[in-house]
Design a protein around this motif. Structure first.
Motif, PDB file in Angstrom:
ATOM      1  N   ALA A   7       0.917  -1.283   0.011  1.00 18.59           N
ATOM      2  CA  ALA A   7       0.069  -0.292  -0.123  1.00 18.59           C
ATOM      3  C   ALA A   7       0.465   1.433  -0.089  1.00 18.59           C
ATOM      4  O   ALA A   7       1.450   1.316   1.294  1.00 18.59           O
ATOM      5  N   ASP A  17       8.920   5.366   9.890  1.00 15.43           N
ATOM      6  CA  ASP A  17      10.741   4.253  11.234  1.00 15.43           C
ATOM      7  C   ASP A  17       9.921   2.763  10.588  1.00 15.43           C
ATOM      8  O   ASP A  17      10.070   2.704   8.710  1.00 15.43           O
ATOM      9  N   ASP A  44      13.883  -8.718   6.757  1.00 12.85           N
ATOM     10  CA  ASP A  44      14.023  -9.074   7.942  1.00 12.85           C
ATOM     11  C   ASP A  44      13.589  -8.111   9.263  1.00 12.85           C
ATOM     12  O   ASP A  44      13.101  -7.771   9.888  1.00 12.85           O
ATOM     13  N   THR A  46      10.756  -6.137   8.278  1.00 11.83           N
ATOM     14  CA  THR A  46       8.950  -6.308   7.915  1.00 11.83           C
ATOM     15  C   THR A  46       9.366  -7.199   8.595  1.00 11.83           C
ATOM     16  O   THR A  46       7.897  -7.436   9.553  1.00 11.83           O
ATOM     17  N   SER A  68      17.735 -12.254   4.884  1.00 11.64           N
ATOM     18  CA  SER A  68      18.764 -11.348   5.942  1.00 11.64           C
ATOM     19  C   SER A  68      20.208 -11.722   5.096  1.00 11.64           C
ATOM     20  O   SER A  68      20.574 -12.925   4.448  1.00 11.64           O
ATOM     21  N   ILE A  69      20.770 -11.013   5.463  1.00 12.97           N
ATOM     22  CA  ILE A  69      22.475 -11.924   4.870  1.00 12.97           C
ATOM     23  C   ILE A  69      23.629 -11.578   5.960  1.00 12.97           C
ATOM     24  O   ILE A  69      24.342 -11.530   6.038  1.00 12.97           O
ATOM     25  N   GLY A  99      10.403  -5.132   3.174  1.00 13.66           N
ATOM     26  CA  GLY A  99       9.752  -3.779   2.721  1.00 13.66           C
ATOM     27  C   GLY A  99      10.254  -2.814   1.503  1.00 13.66           C
ATOM     28  O   GLY A  99      10.631  -4.135   0.053  1.00 13.66           O
ATOM     29  N   THR A 101      13.357  -2.293   1.082  1.00 12.94           N
ATOM     30  CA  THR A 101      14.717  -2.657   0.696  1.00 12.94           C
ATOM     31  C   THR A 101      14.388  -4.226  -0.416  1.00 12.94           C
ATOM     32  O   THR A 101      14.676  -4.415  -1.846  1.00 12.94           O
TER      33      THR A 101
HETATM   34  N1  LIG Z   1       3.385  -0.218   2.741  1.00 15.98           N
HETATM   35  C1  LIG Z   1       3.399  -1.396   3.007  1.00 15.98           C
HETATM   36  O1  LIG Z   1       2.611  -1.681   1.798  1.00 15.98           O
HETATM   37  C2  LIG Z   1       4.425  -2.398   3.532  1.00 15.98           C
HETATM   38  C3  LIG Z   1       4.687  -3.760   3.455  1.00 15.98           C
HETATM   39  C4  LIG Z   1       6.221  -4.098   4.274  1.00 15.98           C
HETATM   40  C5  LIG Z   1       6.803  -3.042   4.437  1.00 15.98           C
HETATM   41  N2  LIG Z   1       6.451  -1.634   4.522  1.00 15.98           N
HETATM   42  C6  LIG Z   1       7.594  -0.764   5.127  1.00 15.98           C
HETATM   43  O2  LIG Z   1       8.724  -1.145   4.733  1.00 15.98           O
HETATM   44  C7  LIG Z   1      10.070  -0.398   5.953  1.00 15.98           C
HETATM   45  C8  LIG Z   1      10.560  -1.727   5.820  1.00 15.98           C
HETATM   46  O3  LIG Z   1      11.207  -1.642   4.736  1.00 15.98           O
HETATM   47  P1  LIG Z   1      13.245  -2.004   4.787  1.00 15.98           P
HETATM   48  O4  LIG Z   1      14.646  -1.334   3.803  1.00 15.98           O
HETATM   49  O5  LIG Z   1      13.951  -0.945   5.977  1.00 15.98           O
HETATM   50  O6  LIG Z   1      12.889  -3.050   5.150  1.00 15.98           O
HETATM   51  P2  LIG Z   1      12.790  -5.269   4.699  1.00 15.98           P
HETATM   52  O7  LIG Z   1      12.726  -4.620   3.166  1.00 15.98           O
HETATM   53  O8  LIG Z   1      11.939  -5.278   5.037  1.00 15.98           O
HETATM   54  O9  LIG Z   1      14.485  -5.661   5.349  1.00 15.98           O
HETATM   55  C9  LIG Z   1      15.532  -5.147   4.721  1.00 15.98           C
HETATM   56  C10 LIG Z   1      16.270  -6.486   4.947  1.00 15.98           C
HETATM   57  O10 LIG Z   1      16.543  -7.760   4.180  1.00 15.98           O
HETATM   58  C11 LIG Z   1      18.261  -7.550   4.295  1.00 15.98           C
HETATM   59  N3  LIG Z   1      18.529  -7.639   3.029  1.00 15.98           N
HETATM   60  C12 LIG Z   1      19.308  -6.363   2.701  1.00 15.98           C
HETATM   61  N4  LIG Z   1      19.656  -6.485   0.898  1.00 15.98           N
HETATM   62  C13 LIG Z   1      19.603  -7.960   0.979  1.00 15.98           C
HETATM   63  C14 LIG Z   1      19.776  -9.004  -0.213  1.00 15.98           C
HETATM   64  N5  LIG Z   1      20.765  -8.339  -1.074  1.00 15.98           N
HETATM   65  N6  LIG Z   1      19.919 -10.262   0.027  1.00 15.98           N
HETATM   66  C15 LIG Z   1      19.516 -11.104   1.482  1.00 15.98           C
HETATM   67  N7  LIG Z   1      18.307 -10.374   2.265  1.00 15.98           N
HETATM   68  C16 LIG Z   1      18.925  -8.417   1.811  1.00 15.98           C
HETATM   69  C17 LIG Z   1      18.912  -6.995   5.154  1.00 15.98           C
HETATM   70  O11 LIG Z   1      18.379  -8.018   6.794  1.00 15.98           O
HETATM   71  P3  LIG Z   1      19.739  -7.925   7.509  1.00 15.98           P
HETATM   72  O12 LIG Z   1      20.411  -6.620   8.039  1.00 15.98           O
HETATM   73  O13 LIG Z   1      19.081  -9.160   8.707  1.00 15.98           O
HETATM   74  O14 LIG Z   1      20.727  -8.674   6.432  1.00 15.98           O
HETATM   75  C18 LIG Z   1      17.964  -5.786   5.622  1.00 15.98           C
HETATM   76  O15 LIG Z   1      17.832  -5.199   7.106  1.00 15.98           O
HETATM   77  C19 LIG Z   1       8.995  -0.129   6.867  1.00 15.98           C
HETATM   78  O16 LIG Z   1       8.854   1.026   7.348  1.00 15.98           O
HETATM   79  C20 LIG Z   1       7.386  -1.163   6.870  1.00 15.98           C
HETATM   80  O17 LIG Z   1       6.561  -0.452   7.951  1.00 15.98           O
HETATM   81  C21 LIG Z   1       5.763  -1.235   4.492  1.00 15.98           C
END
Ligand SMILES: NC(=O)c1ccc[n+]([C@@H]2O[C@H](COP(=O)([O-])OP(=O)(O)OC[C@H]3O[C@@H](n4cnc5c(N)ncnc54)[C@H](OP(=O)(O)O)[C@@H]3O)[C@@H](O)[C@H]2O)c1
Length: 157
Positions: A7, A17, A44, A46, A68-69, A99, A101
């Motif tokens: 969304a 955050d 990780d 999310t 997760s890496i 999320g 990433t």
């Molecule tokens: N609006 C929506 O529909 C929605 C849906 C979901 C999330 N969100 C939002 O998205 C945000 C979170 O996004 P985010 O980017 O911070 O976190 P994320 O995508 O949930 O997780 C990122 C994690 O993925 C791992 N990663 C990164 N590159 C990688 C790779 N090449 N291979 C394997 N793993 C990898 C890392 O974990 P490690 O550090 O453990 O390696 C990194 O910390 C939040 O604000 C959440 O509320 C919104």
């Protein structure tokens, strides 16, 4: 089939955050209905956000894949360390649930996009990565108040 579901508001905001910047009951119900019992891939961050939302109860999806890496261990999920390798060989249906990433890394593999457009602005700090929606065509659309539930399919080249 690889399906991304998210969304976003009119500024492409998706997070504040590590939580959602809003609370729309109908969007939550839509997300739950689509993903219930389904295999899902998430980052990780999310995963942590959902675990805290569900107060550490089992998440209501099918097989969990968590990207997760680090050397972190997930007792209820299969860890994915190489997203390209995972998605290029994955054969079943899969929802990618965030999320930022993980959406960015998964977009090249997406067959369908389930986007809830929220026709409002909100406060937050995490935005969906810019991409060209013209590479997809709209196959479903339903408007409910400020929400627009859309499904797009990749245009075959
Ligand atoms: N609006 C929506 O529909 C929605 C849906 C979901 C999330 N969100 C939002 O998205 C945000 C979170 O996004 P985010 O980017 O911070 O976190 P994320 O995508 O949930 O997780 C990122 C994690 O993925 C791992 N990663 C990164 N590159 C990688 C790779 N090449 N291979 C394997 N793993 C990898 C890392 O974990 P490690 O550090 O453990 O390696 C990194 O910390 C939040 O604000 C959440 O509320 C919104």
């Amino acid at each position: 089939m690889i399906k991304l579901i998210w969304a976003m508001d009119q500024d492409w905001l998706i997070g504040k955050d590590n939580v959602l910047p809003w609370h729309y009951k109908k969007d939550l119900a839509y997300f739950k209905e689509k993903t219930k019992g389904q295999p899902v891939l998430m980052g990780d961050m999310t995963y942590d956000s959902l675990k805290s939302y569900y107060k550490d109860k089992p998440l209501p999806f099918g097989q969990l894949y968590v990207a997760s890496i680090t050397d972190r261990v997930f007792h209820d999920a299969i860890k994915v360390t190489d997203i390209d390798q995972f998605l290029s060989t994955y054969k079943d249906d899969l929802f990618v649930i965030g999320g930022k990433t993980i959406y960015r890394l998964s977009l090249p593999y997406a067959d369908q996009l389930y986007i809830t457009f929220i026709d409002k602005s909100h406060e937050g700090n995490v935005y969906f990565p810019k991409f060209d929606l013209n590479a997809y065509h709209l196959i479903q659309e339903e408007k409910v108040d400020v929400l627009r539930f859309c499904v797009y399919e990749k245009v075959k080249s």
